[in-house]
Structure formats: C-alpha cells, structure tokens
Design a protein around this motif. Structure first.
Motif, mmCIF file in Angstrom:
data_model
loop_
_atom_site.group_PDB
_atom_site.id
_atom_site.type_symbol
_atom_site.label_atom_id
_atom_site.label_comp_id
_atom_site.label_asym_id
_atom_site.label_seq_id
_atom_site.Cartn_x
_atom_site.Cartn_y
_atom_site.Cartn_z
ATOM 1 N N LYS A 67 -1.055 -4.526 -9.264
ATOM 2 C CA LYS A 67 -1.501 -4.759 -7.888
ATOM 3 C C LYS A 67 -0.284 -5.064 -7.016
ATOM 4 O O LYS A 67 0.354 -6.105 -7.164
ATOM 5 N N SER A 98 1.006 -5.569 -3.145
ATOM 6 C CA SER A 98 0.521 -5.876 -1.797
ATOM 7 C C SER A 98 1.670 -5.858 -0.794
ATOM 8 O O SER A 98 2.769 -6.336 -1.081
ATOM 9 N N GLU A 118 -2.443 -0.252 -7.935
ATOM 10 C CA GLU A 118 -3.402 -0.595 -6.882
ATOM 11 C C GLU A 118 -2.599 -1.147 -5.702
ATOM 12 O O GLU A 118 -2.007 -2.218 -5.802
ATOM 13 N N SER A 155 -2.230 -2.204 -1.595
ATOM 14 C CA SER A 155 -2.933 -2.616 -0.381
ATOM 15 C C SER A 155 -1.926 -3.018 0.688
ATOM 16 O O SER A 155 -0.814 -3.460 0.381
ATOM 17 N N MET A 202 -1.877 -5.385 4.193
ATOM 18 C CA MET A 202 -2.640 -6.412 4.893
ATOM 19 C C MET A 202 -2.014 -6.691 6.257
ATOM 20 O O MET A 202 -0.799 -6.768 6.389
ATOM 21 N N ASP A 231 -5.901 6.553 3.258
ATOM 22 C CA ASP A 231 -7.193 6.585 2.564
ATOM 23 C C ASP A 231 -7.176 7.628 1.447
ATOM 24 O O ASP A 231 -7.641 7.372 0.327
ATOM 25 N N SER A 262 -5.473 6.462 -1.567
ATOM 26 C CA SER A 262 -6.088 5.252 -2.131
ATOM 27 C C SER A 262 -5.254 4.002 -1.888
ATOM 28 O O SER A 262 -5.109 3.137 -2.758
ATOM 29 N N ILE A 263 -4.688 3.920 -0.681
ATOM 30 C CA ILE A 263 -3.998 2.696 -0.258
ATOM 31 C C ILE A 263 -4.956 1.941 0.656
ATOM 32 O O ILE A 263 -5.361 2.443 1.706
ATOM 33 N N LYS A 264 -5.314 0.762 0.253
ATOM 34 C CA LYS A 264 -6.322 -0.016 0.964
ATOM 35 C C LYS A 264 -5.702 -0.753 2.148
ATOM 36 O O LYS A 264 -4.687 -1.427 2.014
ATOM 37 N N ILE A 265 -6.317 -0.615 3.314
ATOM 38 C CA ILE A 265 -5.886 -1.328 4.518
ATOM 39 C C ILE A 265 -6.824 -2.510 4.737
ATOM 40 O O ILE A 265 -8.036 -2.340 4.855
ATOM 41 N N ILE A 266 -6.243 -3.697 4.801
ATOM 42 C CA ILE A 266 -7.032 -4.916 5.014
ATOM 43 C C ILE A 266 -6.630 -5.496 6.365
ATOM 44 O O ILE A 266 -5.510 -5.976 6.538
ATOM 45 N N TYR A 313 -6.657 -13.240 -2.036
ATOM 46 C CA TYR A 313 -6.416 -11.941 -2.649
ATOM 47 C C TYR A 313 -5.410 -12.087 -3.786
ATOM 48 O O TYR A 313 -4.362 -12.716 -3.623
#
Length: 356
Positions: free
Chosen positions: A146, A148, A171, A173, A175, A197, A200-204, A224
């Motif tokens: 993970k 970040s 994984e 992300s 933020m 998207d 598969s990079i998550k935007i928080i 998180y």
C-alpha cells in the motif's frame, strides 16, 4: 582577490558553472558551498522511478562541474547567511564574501506530526531517489504493497503514476483536501482523472491529514493504513537563518525582479520569492527562465554595470506530466494532450537540459 560565493548547488548555479567552464572568471576566487554532491532534476524523477532513466541521467555531479569551472567545492551544510557581516555560515565554518548568489532550493512543508519511518518527504529530491530502493525491497516481499501519496498537485499525481508503472500490483492512493491538479485546465484534469481510474489509482478527496503514526494516516474523519507514504503537500524555504534579510512566510528569501536580495546578493529558484510577483508558483519552469538572468546579473554586478536585467514570469507555460509507459499529459492554457507525442516532447526537453 575578491570572493564570489555560490550558496547551494541548484539549477541556477549549475547554469553558472556551465558558463564558467566556457568563460572562466580568472580574477576572482569562487566558492560553491552545498551539502548535496548531486543536483537532481525533478522533471526526470518520475522517469527514473519507472526505470527509463538512470540516476546518472537525472543528476549533475556538482563537485565535478565545480572542478571543471575552476570553482572551489565545499561540501558543508549552510545554516545561516549573515547580511551585516557578509558571511555564509556552515556547520563547520564561516566564509566571508564580496558577492553572493543563493540557489538553495526548498523543503517539504509539513503541517502535521509524522511518527513513522516509512514516510518520504519529496523535497529534497534525494529522498525520493533513495526511497525507490526501499519500496522495491518491500514490493519484493509484498506485491500488494500500500503506497500513499499525500497531496494531489503535479508532483503527487506524477509520482503516483510513476510508481504504478514501476510496481503494477501495488495498491496506490492519492489523498488531498480539495481536488487534484488545482493549477491545470479542466480538460487536462478530466483526462488525468480518467487515467488514474483506469490505472486503479484511488483518489481520496476532502481529507485533511492531522497525524501520521505507526503506518496509519489520521485525517479529519477517518484513518487509512499504508505501507509507505510520500508527502507532496507543498513546500517551504530552506532551514537557514537569513540573518538581516527580508523574508516572506515559510522562510522564502525576498528578492526584487532583478533577483537581488541585497546590493551584492542575488537569489533565485524555490528558496526565493520575488516581491513584484508574490503569488508566482514555485515551479521549475520559472527557475529555468531565471537561471540565465541570475548569471548575467551576477556578471554585471561584479563588473560594476548597473544595467541589470529584469525578470518577468510568463503568464502561461507548458506543463507536461509523465504518466508512465512513455506517455505524458501536456497542459498549456486551455489546451491539453495525452499520449506518446507529449512524452517525446518532454523527453527531448529534459535530455537537452541535462547536457553540459
């Protein structure tokens, strides 16, 4: 013999060294003081993470260039600059100057406590170069690592995409308190949102970080988990006492539009803020334009020529984000383009810049 001190080994002083190699100043003692042997070019950092460029490709050997330019290289950390006594003070000594040029770069600006070893501040850039090996080792043990990124400006987004290309199973992300890429046009933002998207990079969004501790990011309303985190939330001036000089918030040295902080002191780049342009972003495209003016005005200063050159920042400038897999997103005014052509343009610009 009068002494010129180059404080810091930033891109502006790399340009000075390149010019001194071709046109030596024989009647002056010139010193360059820095605590970083290598000067890394941020424009190629993402490509280095991905494996396109080597560390040698993205860095200048400051000591080697200094020797080629007949400049005395001093590897010490600058802790203060004394205006009244005209001295650069390091962790090991004091160096008087007749003329001084400052190009020290910036540091990551942190507004929350960090109590974790698995966190990398993206400034100075050497931190990220070193972190790549650390993340690689962690990834070999756990491909679902993970990662970040805290901050969704150009640096956070570009690094997120670079780490995705380098570590496809991780994984990832990003933020942010607001939205991504606040300084980009709507078209580029939308394209990059779709790209993130797809990869598969998550935007928080809407998350203000209050604390990082024990591999957990504590925000205003959630917690998180992470294995490794990068802080890309913004920058501040260097941790140096500019004794007697005018400074702005976050310890940026104040200069005029001729890049003077005092009658015999010039400064440029991320360590300085121009009084006539207080809202000018800290971006490499401005520093690249400032560098030749710094050199020319330094020559004018030591030669007693008061016809100094004014620096005026461009209103629009080309931004290109490396998106991984030799594709990039360009942003200029209201225009944007994604693909191989943008990457080739960026690669050509970057490689040309690194030539000595």
């Amino acid at each position: 013999m009068k002494r010129i001190i180059l404080a810091g080994g930033g891109h502006g002083h790399i340009n000075v060294l390149k010019n001194l190699i071709q046109n030596p100043l024989l009647d002056y003692e010139i010193l360059l003081i820095t605590d970083f042997k290598k000067q890394y070019y941020s424009g190629m950092l993402a490509g280095f993470i991905e494996g396109i460029y080597t560390e040698q490709d993205i860095s200048f050997d400051v000591e080697k260039l200094s020797k080629m330019a007949n400049v005395r290289y001093i590897e010490e950390k600058i802790i203060a600059i004394d205006k009244a006594n005209q001295k650069v003070i390091t962790s090991k000594g004091k160096y008087p100057y007749d003329f001084l040029s400052i190009n020290l770069g910036s540091l990551s600006n942190i507004n929350f406590p960090i109590k974790s070893e698995d966190v990398c501040l993206v400034k100075p850039i050497k931190n990220v170069v070193d972190a790549k090996d650390r993340v690689s080792e962690m990834y070999r043990k756990n491909p679902r690592l993970k990662i970040s990124f805290i901050g969704a400006g150009a640096s956070g987004v570009e690094l997120g995409l670079a780490f995705r290309a380098a570590f496809p199973e991780a994984e990832i992300s990003i933020m942010t308190t607001k939205n991504i890429l606040e300084n980009f046009n709507k078209s580029a933002k939308n394209k990059l949102k779709k790209l993130l998207d797809t990869k598969s990079i998550k935007i928080i969004t809407g998350q203000r970080v209050n604390l990082i501790k024990d591999k957990k990011i504590h925000t205003n309303d959630d917690i998180y988990d992470f294995d490794f985190a990068f802080i890309t939330t913004g920058f501040c001036g260097p941790d140096i006492n500019f004794d007697g000089f005018m400074t702005f918030n976050n310890n940026y040295l104040a200069v005029n539009n001729k890049l003077f902080a005092d009658k015999n002191v010039l400064a440029m780049g991320d360590a300085a803020s121009i009084k006539e342009y207080p809202t000018m972003p800290k971006a490499g495209v401005y520093a690249i334009r400032e560098a030749p003016i710094l050199y020319q005005n330094l020559l004018k200063l030591i030669n007693g020529d008061n016809d100094f050159i004014n620096y005026k920042p461009q209103k629009k400038y080309l931004q290109i984000i490396n998106c991984g897999n030799k594709r990039a997103m360009s942003n200029y005014g209201s225009l944007s383009n994604y693909g191989k052509i943008s990457w080739k343009i960026k690669d050509k610009i970057d490689r040309d810049y690194m030539k000595i």
